[in-house]
Design a protein around this motif. Structure first.
Motif, PDB file in Angstrom:
ATOM      1  N   VAL A 159      -2.764  -4.285 -23.220  1.00 40.75           N
ATOM      2  CA  VAL A 159      -2.218  -3.056 -22.628  1.00 40.75           C
ATOM      3  C   VAL A 159      -3.389  -2.164 -22.213  1.00 40.75           C
ATOM      4  O   VAL A 159      -4.259  -1.859 -23.038  1.00 40.75           O
ATOM      5  N   PRO A 160      -3.441  -1.742 -20.940  1.00 42.30           N
ATOM      6  CA  PRO A 160      -4.538  -0.871 -20.497  1.00 42.30           C
ATOM      7  C   PRO A 160      -4.578   0.435 -21.290  1.00 42.30           C
ATOM      8  O   PRO A 160      -3.543   0.920 -21.768  1.00 42.30           O
ATOM      9  N   HIS A 187      -2.504   8.715 -28.456  1.00 42.21           N
ATOM     10  CA  HIS A 187      -2.627   7.364 -27.907  1.00 42.21           C
ATOM     11  C   HIS A 187      -3.403   6.468 -28.866  1.00 42.21           C
ATOM     12  O   HIS A 187      -4.065   6.946 -29.783  1.00 42.21           O
ATOM     13  N   ASP A 246       4.694   3.439 -27.315  1.00 43.91           N
ATOM     14  CA  ASP A 246       5.514   3.299 -26.110  1.00 43.91           C
ATOM     15  C   ASP A 246       5.528   1.865 -25.584  1.00 43.91           C
ATOM     16  O   ASP A 246       6.588   1.342 -25.227  1.00 43.91           O
ATOM     17  N   ALA A 247       4.362   1.215 -25.532  1.00 42.95           N
ATOM     18  CA  ALA A 247       4.273  -0.140 -24.987  1.00 42.95           C
ATOM     19  C   ALA A 247       5.003  -1.170 -25.851  1.00 42.95           C
ATOM     20  O   ALA A 247       5.261  -2.283 -25.403  1.00 42.95           O
ATOM     21  N   ASP A 295      -4.798   3.476 -20.449  1.00 44.80           N
ATOM     22  CA  ASP A 295      -3.981   4.589 -19.951  1.00 44.80           C
ATOM     23  C   ASP A 295      -2.479   4.371 -20.181  1.00 44.80           C
ATOM     24  O   ASP A 295      -1.665   5.218 -19.822  1.00 44.80           O
ATOM     25  N   ARG A 296      -2.122   3.241 -20.793  1.00 44.30           N
ATOM     26  CA  ARG A 296      -0.701   2.951 -21.070  1.00 44.30           C
ATOM     27  C   ARG A 296      -0.464   2.767 -22.568  1.00 44.30           C
ATOM     28  O   ARG A 296       0.499   2.135 -22.974  1.00 44.30           O
ATOM     29  N   ARG A 297      -1.335   3.371 -23.372  1.00 46.05           N
ATOM     30  CA  ARG A 297      -1.238   3.220 -24.828  1.00 46.05           C
ATOM     31  C   ARG A 297      -0.724   4.487 -25.506  1.00 46.05           C
ATOM     32  O   ARG A 297      -1.144   4.827 -26.606  1.00 46.05           O
ATOM     33  N   ALA A 298       0.175   5.179 -24.851  1.00 41.96           N
ATOM     34  CA  ALA A 298       0.758   6.385 -25.448  1.00 41.96           C
ATOM     35  C   ALA A 298       1.516   6.015 -26.715  1.00 41.96           C
ATOM     36  O   ALA A 298       2.119   4.942 -26.817  1.00 41.96           O
TER      37      ALA A 298
END
Length: 195
Positions: A107-108, A139, A73-74, A110-113
């Motif tokens: 990328v944190p 993730h 996603d990122a 919790d944002r590594r989907a």
């Protein structure tokens, strides 16, 4: 029922023989005259169909091919169809994994989907075709873990799991994987079309 898997990747052949049990599955190692098929499609389905049709035409047998990859996603869904050659050279798993980790290093967690996608295609020598897709959400970790699997498996944690795909046993991975889902959906279609 003899089917050609359009791959020379030993890990993929081993995995797909388990999933497609009940079929006589052979890889391209039995067809040295068949060259690599350029993956020029813009989607997983297009690439899978390109490979399946080329192998069916050149082998005279039903051919099954897949195209799969990791969509982060990122990274706006990349590496996507470029997963196997993300670092430039096709099939360099370590370089691909290292590059991806570098690209998401800031990328944190919790944002590594991310999710794995697999399009599995069947093509018959006469031209008939079918395509199905399988997805595995999860993730990305910041460091690889595990020695099973291949590709991005050591940094991918499937949804609902605490282990990476490379820490799962082959049977556990097959039960949930994008490839397992796609090929389990394709198996009854193959049986119907081939009688």
């Amino acid at each position: 029922m003899r089917i050609v898997l359009a791959t020379r990747n030993p890990g993929k052949i081993f995995e797909l023989r388990r999933i497609m049990a009940g079929f006589e599955v052979v890889g391209l190692e039995e067809f040295p005259h068949i060259g690599e098929v350029a993956e020029t499609g813009l989607t997983f389905a297009e690439n899978a169909l390109l490979k399946a049709h080329a192998v069916a035409a050149q082998s005279g047998l039903p051919a099954v091919a897949d195209d799969s990859g990791l969509c982060v996603d990122a990274l706006n869904g990349m590496p996507g169809v470029f997963s196997a050659r993300w670092a430039g050279r096709h099939g360099d798993d370590k370089a691909n994994l290292d590059l991806l980790l570098a690209q998401v290093s800031d990328v944190p967690a919790d944002r590594r989907a991310a999710h794995f996608t697999c399009a599995a295609a069947l093509a018959l020598p006469a031209g008939q075709e079918q395509v199905v897709e399988g997805l595995l959400p999860g993730h990305i970790l910041s460091q690889p873990r595990g020695s099973n699997g291949f590709g991005y498996d050591p940094i991918f944690v499937p949804e609902g799991e605490g282990r990476t795909a490379a820490e799962l046993s082959p049977d556990e991975k097959d039960a949930i994987s994008h490839r397992g889902r796609a090929f389990r959906a394709l198996a009854p279609i193959v049986r119907d079309l081939l009688g």
